[in-house]
Design a protein around this motif. Structure first.
Motif, PDB file in Angstrom:
ATOM      1  N   THR A  25      40.515  23.899  37.159  1.00  0.00           N
ATOM      2  CA  THR A  25      40.583  24.941  36.146  1.00  0.00           C
ATOM      3  C   THR A  25      40.270  26.295  36.762  1.00  0.00           C
ATOM      4  OG1 THR A  25      39.755  25.610  33.993  1.00  0.00           O
ATOM      5  CG2 THR A  25      38.185  24.610  35.481  1.00  0.00           C
ATOM      6  N   LYS A  26      40.684  27.350  36.081  1.00  0.00           N
ATOM      7  CA  LYS A  26      40.376  28.705  36.522  1.00  0.00           C
ATOM      8  C   LYS A  26      39.041  29.126  35.920  1.00  0.00           C
ATOM      9  CE  LYS A  26      45.109  30.290  36.961  1.00  0.00           C
ATOM     10  NZ  LYS A  26      46.120  31.237  36.467  1.00  0.00           N
ATOM     11  N   VAL A  27      38.133  29.542  36.778  1.00  0.00           N
ATOM     12  CA  VAL A  27      36.805  29.961  36.345  1.00  0.00           C
ATOM     13  C   VAL A  27      36.685  31.460  36.588  1.00  0.00           C
ATOM     14  CG1 VAL A  27      34.329  29.689  36.686  1.00  0.00           C
ATOM     15  CG2 VAL A  27      35.834  27.719  36.900  1.00  0.00           C
ATOM     16  N   THR A  28      36.221  32.190  35.586  1.00  0.00           N
ATOM     17  CA  THR A  28      36.035  33.627  35.684  1.00  0.00           C
ATOM     18  C   THR A  28      34.556  33.932  35.818  1.00  0.00           C
ATOM     19  OG1 THR A  28      37.982  33.989  34.314  1.00  0.00           O
ATOM     20  CG2 THR A  28      36.478  35.842  34.571  1.00  0.00           C
ATOM     21  N   TYR A  29      34.217  34.714  36.855  1.00  0.00           N
ATOM     22  CA  TYR A  29      32.843  35.134  37.093  1.00  0.00           C
ATOM     23  C   TYR A  29      32.728  36.631  36.819  1.00  0.00           C
ATOM     24  CZ  TYR A  29      32.084  30.732  39.522  1.00  0.00           C
ATOM     25  OH  TYR A  29      31.963  29.411  39.824  1.00  0.00           O
ATOM     26  N   ILE A  30      31.701  37.029  36.098  1.00  0.00           N
ATOM     27  CA  ILE A  30      31.401  38.430  35.860  1.00  0.00           C
ATOM     28  C   ILE A  30      30.112  38.724  36.617  1.00  0.00           C
ATOM     29  CG2 ILE A  30      30.888  40.194  34.149  1.00  0.00           C
ATOM     30  CD1 ILE A  30      32.447  38.467  32.144  1.00  0.00           C
ATOM     31  N   LYS A  31      30.210  39.618  37.619  1.00  0.00           N
ATOM     32  CA  LYS A  31      29.070  39.895  38.485  1.00  0.00           C
ATOM     33  C   LYS A  31      28.712  41.372  38.453  1.00  0.00           C
ATOM     34  CE  LYS A  31      30.130  36.206  41.701  1.00  0.00           C
ATOM     35  NZ  LYS A  31      30.325  35.839  43.110  1.00  0.00           N
ATOM     36  N   LYS A  32      27.423  41.649  38.624  1.00  0.00           N
ATOM     37  CA  LYS A  32      26.944  43.017  38.747  1.00  0.00           C
ATOM     38  C   LYS A  32      26.895  43.350  40.228  1.00  0.00           C
ATOM     39  CE  LYS A  32      22.644  43.981  37.781  1.00  0.00           C
ATOM     40  NZ  LYS A  32      21.386  44.339  37.103  1.00  0.00           N
ATOM     41  N   ALA A  33      27.416  44.534  40.608  1.00  0.00           N
ATOM     42  CA  ALA A  33      27.462  44.933  42.005  1.00  0.00           C
ATOM     43  C   ALA A  33      26.858  46.324  42.164  1.00  0.00           C
ATOM     44  CB  ALA A  33      28.886  44.934  42.511  1.00  0.00           C
ATOM     45  N   ILE A  34      26.147  46.487  43.256  1.00  0.00           N
ATOM     46  CA  ILE A  34      25.592  47.792  43.618  1.00  0.00           C
ATOM     47  C   ILE A  34      26.270  48.230  44.903  1.00  0.00           C
ATOM     48  CG2 ILE A  34      23.513  49.049  44.287  1.00  0.00           C
ATOM     49  CD1 ILE A  34      21.933  47.137  42.521  1.00  0.00           C
ATOM     50  N   LEU A  35      26.965  49.351  44.843  1.00  0.00           N
ATOM     51  CA  LEU A  35      27.741  49.887  45.969  1.00  0.00           C
ATOM     52  C   LEU A  35      28.767  48.885  46.481  1.00  0.00           C
ATOM     53  CD1 LEU A  35      24.956  51.758  47.934  1.00  0.00           C
ATOM     54  CD2 LEU A  35      26.708  52.749  46.470  1.00  0.00           C
ATOM     55  N   GLY A  36      29.354  48.094  45.580  1.00  0.00           N
ATOM     56  CA  GLY A  36      30.396  47.146  45.933  1.00  0.00           C
ATOM     57  C   GLY A  36      29.896  45.801  46.433  1.00  0.00           C
ATOM     58  N   ILE A  37      28.605  45.616  46.556  1.00  0.00           N
ATOM     59  CA  ILE A  37      28.033  44.352  47.018  1.00  0.00           C
ATOM     60  C   ILE A  37      27.551  43.565  45.799  1.00  0.00           C
ATOM     61  CG2 ILE A  37      26.242  43.290  48.427  1.00  0.00           C
ATOM     62  CD1 ILE A  37      26.210  45.943  50.028  1.00  0.00           C
TER      63      ILE A  37
END
Length: 63
Positions: A25-37
């Motif tokens: 299945t396709k899993v979607t992750y929502i992540k918080k990034a600081i300066l692209g990391i």
């Protein structure tokens, strides 16, 4: 340039459920990034064959 951004990424994964067995299945992750990391995963969900959105906590990664 923004310091804190939110990144949404979808990737295919294999999951295991008791009723269906191994499921790709396709899993979607929502992540918080600081300066692209990426720092922290805020939410992860998957879409079923019927269009329902389910939490990834309901199914395990291994048998």
């Amino acid at each position: 340039m923004k310091l804190i951004t939110v990144i949404r990424k979808t990737q295919p994964e294999s999951r295991y459920t008791k009723k269906m067995g191994v499921l790709l299945t396709k899993v979607t992750y929502i992540k918080k990034a600081i300066l692209g990391i990426p720092i922290k995963t805020l939410h992860s969900y998957r879409m079923t064959y019927y269009g329902e959105i389910k939490e990834c906590r309901n199914c395990s990664l291994a048998k």
